[in-house]
Scaffold this active site. Structure first.
Site, short mmCIF file in Angstrom:
data_model
loop_
_atom_site.label_atom_id
_atom_site.label_comp_id
_atom_site.label_asym_id
_atom_site.label_seq_id
_atom_site.Cartn_x
_atom_site.Cartn_y
_atom_site.Cartn_z
N PRO A 2 -3.24 -2.51 -2.56
CA PRO A 2 -4.40 -2.00 -1.87
C PRO A 2 -4.00 -0.97 -0.82
O PRO A 2 -3.25 -1.27 0.09
CB PRO A 2 -4.98 -3.24 -1.21
CG PRO A 2 -4.14 -4.40 -1.63
CD PRO A 2 -3.17 -3.94 -2.59
N GLU A 3 -4.47 0.20 -0.98
CA GLU A 3 -4.32 1.23 0.05
C GLU A 3 -5.63 1.30 0.81
O GLU A 3 -6.50 0.46 0.60
CB GLU A 3 -3.98 2.57 -0.60
CG GLU A 3 -2.75 2.49 -1.49
CD GLU A 3 -2.41 3.81 -2.16
OE1 GLU A 3 -2.69 4.87 -1.57
OE2 GLU A 3 -1.88 3.78 -3.27
N LYS A 61 -4.07 -0.29 6.80
CA LYS A 61 -4.27 -1.19 5.67
C LYS A 61 -4.47 -2.62 6.14
O LYS A 61 -4.39 -3.56 5.33
CB LYS A 61 -3.08 -1.11 4.71
CG LYS A 61 -2.87 0.27 4.10
CD LYS A 61 -1.63 0.32 3.22
CE LYS A 61 -1.24 1.76 2.90
NZ LYS A 61 0.09 1.84 2.26
N HIS A 94 -1.34 -20.04 -5.99
CA HIS A 94 -1.21 -18.77 -5.29
C HIS A 94 -2.11 -18.65 -4.07
O HIS A 94 -2.13 -17.62 -3.41
CB HIS A 94 -1.49 -17.62 -6.25
CG HIS A 94 -0.57 -17.59 -7.42
ND1 HIS A 94 0.80 -17.56 -7.27
CD2 HIS A 94 -0.79 -17.63 -8.75
CE1 HIS A 94 1.37 -17.57 -8.46
NE2 HIS A 94 0.42 -17.62 -9.38
N ARG A 113 2.29 -12.65 -5.34
CA ARG A 113 3.67 -12.26 -4.99
C ARG A 113 4.06 -12.67 -3.57
O ARG A 113 5.19 -12.45 -3.16
CB ARG A 113 3.85 -10.74 -5.19
CG ARG A 113 4.09 -10.42 -6.64
CD ARG A 113 4.23 -8.94 -6.87
NE ARG A 113 5.54 -8.43 -6.51
CZ ARG A 113 5.86 -7.14 -6.62
NH1 ARG A 113 4.97 -6.28 -7.04
NH2 ARG A 113 7.05 -6.74 -6.28
N ARG A 262 10.06 5.15 -4.87
CA ARG A 262 8.67 4.94 -5.26
C ARG A 262 8.37 5.82 -6.46
O ARG A 262 8.67 7.02 -6.44
CB ARG A 262 7.72 5.32 -4.11
CG ARG A 262 8.10 4.75 -2.76
CD ARG A 262 8.02 3.25 -2.72
NE ARG A 262 6.68 2.78 -3.02
CZ ARG A 262 5.68 2.73 -2.14
NH1 ARG A 262 5.87 3.09 -0.90
NH2 ARG A 262 4.50 2.29 -2.50
#
Length: 273
Positions: A2-3, A61, A94, A113, A262
């Site tokens: 998510p940006e 963010k 999770h 993650r 990246r």
DNA sequence: GAAAGTGTTGAAAG
DNA sequence: TCTTTCAACACTTT
């Protein structure tokens, strides 16, 4: 991850759930302790329980949940997400945070993650010091960019990803912005011409605004609030388009390279060094 | 079936 | 001080 536009979409989707409610308990369903970045679960409960939620908003963010006093903050990192239910088995392992509200409903923080973090701040000083300019604010303009870039020897892509310079850009929107402004991602920041900086200062807010209108981009495994899908993916011009013909010059194919580890997509014909 | 790849960031190293 | 590298983690793709 998510940006900025994706975080905004998450904020928009969870705000109605939280506004004017109180958190009556925070739980840690999968027992993953590292999710609590600033305070232990016990201390966090002591700080937030029964304080009325005044506002929910975004800064860079970060998602900020403003309480009567203090702020609960969440950074989604790569795969963080909020849900209003935890109905299946794979969810359960999770879900690292459950926020139980005073209407007996729960909001779940799910992050497979486990990079995402939850914070508590007394005020916004820490984040304001740490984060740079909001790219959708009045402060973000040609002069700001020109001045900032002139002092940096880093490659432009790395510089734009630097949250202490501009808060909220990530890999997708940097690639998209550089393509629109016709700037090579490895170009040294302090060698970029005024005309290109001008194009970049226009491109960044334009792309972000458009992405927000589409609730951001959903790729691979990020979606927002209850797995809603952002539709900006259809508008992408370079990100994930490796091997496809550039839609602007219609001659060269989009190339993927690595810039400071990246994945970076660009058109070698439109974006020359 | 092993290895590489995935949107982020902070700490460590250079 | 500034810039670059790498690890944190789990799942999908090659």
């Amino acid at each position: 991850m998510p940006e900025l536009p994706e975080v905004q979409a998450v904020v928009d989707s969870i705000k109605p759930l939280f506004l004017s409610r109180k958190i009556i308990e925070i739980k840690n369903p999968n027992s993953y302790k590292s999710v609590f970045a600033t305070h232990s679960l016990e201390k966090l409960n002591g700080l937030v329980i029964n304080k009325r939620i005044k506002n929910v908003f975004r800064k860079g963010k970060y998602i900020l949940i403003e309480l009567e006093s203090g702020y609960l903050a969440v950074h989604l990192r790569m795969t963080g997400n909020f849900k209003t239910s935890s109905d299946n088995e794979s969810d359960a392992k999770h879900i690292s945070v459950e926020l139980i509200l005073d209407n007996k409903k729960s909001v779940y923080y799910k992050d497979y993650r486990k990079f995402g973090r939850i914070y508590y701040f007394n005020d916004l000083n820490y984040l304001e010091n740490k984060l740079g300019c909001e790219p959708l604010s009045k402060d973000f303009d040609y002069q700001f960019l020109k001045h900032g870039l002139s002092k940096s020897k880093s490659m432009i892509k790395s510089k734009l990803l630097d949250q202490s310079f501009i808060a909220g850009l990530g890999n997708i929107y940097v690639d998209e912005s550089l393509w629109l402004a016709k700037i090579h991602p490895e170009k040294k920041s302090d060698t970029i011409s005024g005309i290109k900086i001008r194009r970049l200062s226009d491109a960044i807010p334009m792309i972000l605004k458009k992405a927000i209108e589409h609730n951001g981009t959903t790729i691979i495994n990020f979606s927002f609030g209850n797995d809603s899908i952002g539709s900006y993916k259809e508008k992408l011009n370079v990100f994930g388009k490796t091997g496809e013909v550039c839609i602007r010059c219609k001659k060269s194919k989009i190339v993927k390279i690595f810039v400071s580890q990246r994945g970076t997509h660009f058109c070698p014909r439109c974006q020359k060094k």
